[in-house]
Design a protein around this motif. Structure first.
Motif, PDB file in Angstrom:
ATOM      1  N   ASN A 132       0.944  -1.114  -0.003  1.00 48.14           N
ATOM      2  CA  ASN A 132      -0.068  -0.036   0.026  1.00 48.14           C
ATOM      3  C   ASN A 132       1.090   1.322   0.170  1.00 48.14           C
ATOM      4  O   ASN A 132       1.597   1.832   0.936  1.00 48.14           O
ATOM      5  N   PRO A 133       1.348   1.843  -1.159  1.00 49.62           N
ATOM      6  CA  PRO A 133       2.400   2.582  -1.323  1.00 49.62           C
ATOM      7  C   PRO A 133       2.164   3.946  -0.737  1.00 49.62           C
ATOM      8  O   PRO A 133       1.015   4.437  -0.644  1.00 49.62           O
ATOM      9  N   PRO A 134       3.275   4.542  -0.085  1.00 51.75           N
ATOM     10  CA  PRO A 134       3.022   6.137   0.663  1.00 51.75           C
ATOM     11  C   PRO A 134       2.858   6.996  -0.592  1.00 51.75           C
ATOM     12  O   PRO A 134       3.985   7.765  -0.886  1.00 51.75           O
ATOM     13  N   ILE A 135       1.786   7.112  -1.045  1.00 55.72           N
ATOM     14  CA  ILE A 135       1.352   8.125  -1.955  1.00 55.72           C
ATOM     15  C   ILE A 135       2.046   9.608  -1.844  1.00 55.72           C
ATOM     16  O   ILE A 135       2.535  10.179  -2.773  1.00 55.72           O
ATOM     17  N   ARG A 136       1.861   9.807  -0.512  1.00 60.21           N
ATOM     18  CA  ARG A 136       2.344  11.272   0.042  1.00 60.21           C
ATOM     19  C   ARG A 136       3.895  11.286  -0.527  1.00 60.21           C
ATOM     20  O   ARG A 136       4.451  12.322  -0.280  1.00 60.21           O
ATOM     21  N   ALA A 137       4.619  10.163  -0.372  1.00 57.80           N
ATOM     22  CA  ALA A 137       5.953  10.231  -0.737  1.00 57.80           C
ATOM     23  C   ALA A 137       6.367  10.741  -1.870  1.00 57.80           C
ATOM     24  O   ALA A 137       7.482  11.107  -2.349  1.00 57.80           O
ATOM     25  N   GLY A 138       5.387  10.841  -2.781  1.00 64.25           N
ATOM     26  CA  GLY A 138       5.422  11.130  -4.257  1.00 64.25           C
ATOM     27  C   GLY A 138       5.666   9.934  -5.349  1.00 64.25           C
ATOM     28  O   GLY A 138       5.670   9.021  -4.993  1.00 64.25           O
ATOM     29  N   LYS A 139       5.385  10.276  -6.507  1.00 64.90           N
ATOM     30  CA  LYS A 139       5.221   9.520  -7.692  1.00 64.90           C
ATOM     31  C   LYS A 139       6.538   8.745  -7.874  1.00 64.90           C
ATOM     32  O   LYS A 139       6.436   7.475  -8.175  1.00 64.90           O
ATOM     33  N   LYS A 140       7.603   9.399  -7.757  1.00 64.22           N
ATOM     34  CA  LYS A 140       8.888   8.983  -7.967  1.00 64.22           C
ATOM     35  C   LYS A 140       9.104   7.523  -7.261  1.00 64.22           C
ATOM     36  O   LYS A 140       9.494   6.474  -7.361  1.00 64.22           O
ATOM     37  N   VAL A 141       9.066   7.813  -5.806  1.00 67.05           N
ATOM     38  CA  VAL A 141       9.063   6.643  -4.808  1.00 67.05           C
ATOM     39  C   VAL A 141       8.159   5.541  -5.184  1.00 67.05           C
ATOM     40  O   VAL A 141       8.405   4.546  -5.293  1.00 67.05           O
ATOM     41  N   VAL A 142       6.864   5.867  -5.341  1.00 64.34           N
ATOM     42  CA  VAL A 142       5.764   5.006  -5.769  1.00 64.34           C
ATOM     43  C   VAL A 142       6.359   4.243  -7.107  1.00 64.34           C
ATOM     44  O   VAL A 142       6.353   3.073  -7.111  1.00 64.34           O
ATOM     45  N   HIS A 143       6.533   4.964  -8.021  1.00 61.56           N
ATOM     46  CA  HIS A 143       7.282   4.115  -9.292  1.00 61.56           C
ATOM     47  C   HIS A 143       8.351   3.240  -9.195  1.00 61.56           C
ATOM     48  O   HIS A 143       8.686   2.388  -9.811  1.00 61.56           O
ATOM     49  N   GLY A 156       6.803 -16.566 -11.968  1.00 59.57           N
ATOM     50  CA  GLY A 156       5.514 -16.837 -11.280  1.00 59.57           C
ATOM     51  C   GLY A 156       5.045 -15.927  -9.824  1.00 59.57           C
ATOM     52  O   GLY A 156       3.954 -16.028  -9.533  1.00 59.57           O
ATOM     53  N   GLY A 157       5.980 -15.292  -9.634  1.00 55.13           N
ATOM     54  CA  GLY A 157       5.758 -14.456  -8.449  1.00 55.13           C
ATOM     55  C   GLY A 157       4.909 -12.950  -8.958  1.00 55.13           C
ATOM     56  O   GLY A 157       4.910 -12.781 -10.006  1.00 55.13           O
ATOM     57  N   THR A 158       4.191 -12.523  -7.941  1.00 57.04           N
ATOM     58  CA  THR A 158       3.365 -11.400  -8.281  1.00 57.04           C
ATOM     59  C   THR A 158       3.648 -10.056  -7.338  1.00 57.04           C
ATOM     60  O   THR A 158       4.156 -10.120  -6.183  1.00 57.04           O
ATOM     61  N   LEU A 159       3.375  -8.872  -8.037  1.00 58.02           N
ATOM     62  CA  LEU A 159       3.269  -7.836  -7.395  1.00 58.02           C
ATOM     63  C   LEU A 159       1.999  -7.203  -7.212  1.00 58.02           C
ATOM     64  O   LEU A 159       1.161  -7.218  -8.424  1.00 58.02           O
ATOM     65  N   THR A 160       1.293  -7.028  -6.089  1.00 63.26           N
ATOM     66  CA  THR A 160       0.096  -6.553  -5.713  1.00 63.26           C
ATOM     67  C   THR A 160       0.159  -5.156  -4.937  1.00 63.26           C
ATOM     68  O   THR A 160       0.512  -5.203  -3.975  1.00 63.26           O
ATOM     69  N   VAL A 161      -0.599  -4.107  -5.538  1.00 60.29           N
ATOM     70  CA  VAL A 161      -0.363  -3.033  -4.848  1.00 60.29           C
ATOM     71  C   VAL A 161      -2.223  -2.298  -4.782  1.00 60.29           C
ATOM     72  O   VAL A 161      -2.779  -2.722  -5.658  1.00 60.29           O
ATOM     73  N   VAL A 162      -2.254  -1.530  -3.851  1.00 63.20           N
ATOM     74  CA  VAL A 162      -3.551  -0.684  -3.762  1.00 63.20           C
ATOM     75  C   VAL A 162      -3.150   0.774  -3.927  1.00 63.20           C
ATOM     76  O   VAL A 162      -2.429   1.316  -3.238  1.00 63.20           O
ATOM     77  N   ILE A 163      -4.016   1.476  -4.765  1.00 59.95           N
ATOM     78  CA  ILE A 163      -3.789   2.721  -5.121  1.00 59.95           C
ATOM     79  C   ILE A 163      -5.198   3.432  -5.564  1.00 59.95           C
ATOM     80  O   ILE A 163      -5.909   2.831  -6.276  1.00 59.95           O
ATOM     81  N   GLN A 164      -5.593   4.543  -4.751  1.00 60.21           N
ATOM     82  CA  GLN A 164      -6.855   5.139  -5.174  1.00 60.21           C
ATOM     83  C   GLN A 164      -6.588   5.810  -6.925  1.00 60.21           C
ATOM     84  O   GLN A 164      -5.665   6.070  -7.095  1.00 60.21           O
TER      85      GLN A 164
END
Length: 201
Positions: A132-143, A156-164
């Motif tokens: 659940n990435p820290p959106i307020r830390a900015g797009k660079k961090v999230v990406h 076969g591994g997965t990346l799963t994230v939640v973003i509004q």
């Protein structure tokens, strides 16, 4: 003043609170404090992610919770799936709370420590990365969380994230598609998107 939840040392006065919350049918006790994300309840995005996450089809291996906060995602998934989970956060106060919450809930299959994104992770590759990435830390961090996940996943591994949606879900979806060659919207709830990419062979 460093009082953001995504900084290393929030210098706010302590204000501890304790409460319980049910996640996927199991009740958990949480201790929280000032200077951590969503201290009064498990935030809605994390709940949607926990409910949507599927560990059944994953390869053998550890899960990694990036930006674990006081621990709701990593602890509930460790407890429910029985898999080992590494939980990391840049915020030392959040990490100390997550460690305390692991003890409170008798969850032992966790490795909880500070790390700025992937700088100090303990494994080379994971069966899944959840955030659940820290959106307020900015797009660079999230990406960076999204793009740097790829080399750290088993096939076969997965990346799963939640973003509004309004906080950048469409741009995250595009980034994940670019990095992984695939992305799926697992679920949408009240504007929150659960996005999943698979590392294919």
């Amino acid at each position: 003043m460093n009082n953001h939840y995504y900084t290393e040392n929030p210098d706010l006065a302590h204000d501890l609170e304790q409460w319980s919350f049910e996640l996927r049918g199991k009740k958990f006790q949480f201790l929280t404090d000032s200077g951590v994300f969503s201290r009064n309840t498990v935030d809605f995005g994390s709940r949607v992610l926990i409910d949507a996450f599927d560990w059944e089809e994953l390869p053998e291996g550890k899960l990694l919770d990036v930006g674990c906060g006081y621990g709701p995602i990593g602890l509930s998934l460790a407890s429910l799936s029985g898999r080992p989970v590494e939980m990391i956060d840049v915020n030392q106060r959040a990490v100390a709370l997550a460690q305390e919450n692991a003890k409170k809930n008798h969850v032992e299959n966790v490795d909880i420590h500070t790390s700025n994104i992937y700088a100090d992770v303990h494994e080379k590759e994971y069966a899944a990365i959840i955030s659940n990435p820290p959106i307020r830390a900015g797009k660079k961090v999230v990406h960076e969380i999204l793009s740097e996940a790829y080399p750290r996943l088993l096939v076969g591994g997965t990346l799963t994230v939640v973003i509004q949606k309004k906080q950048g879900a469409p741009s995250a979806e595009k980034k994940m598609a670019e990095v992984f060659g695939n992305v799926e919207i697992v679920t949408k709830d009240k504007g929150y998107y659960i996005l999943k990419s698979v590392k294919e062979a």
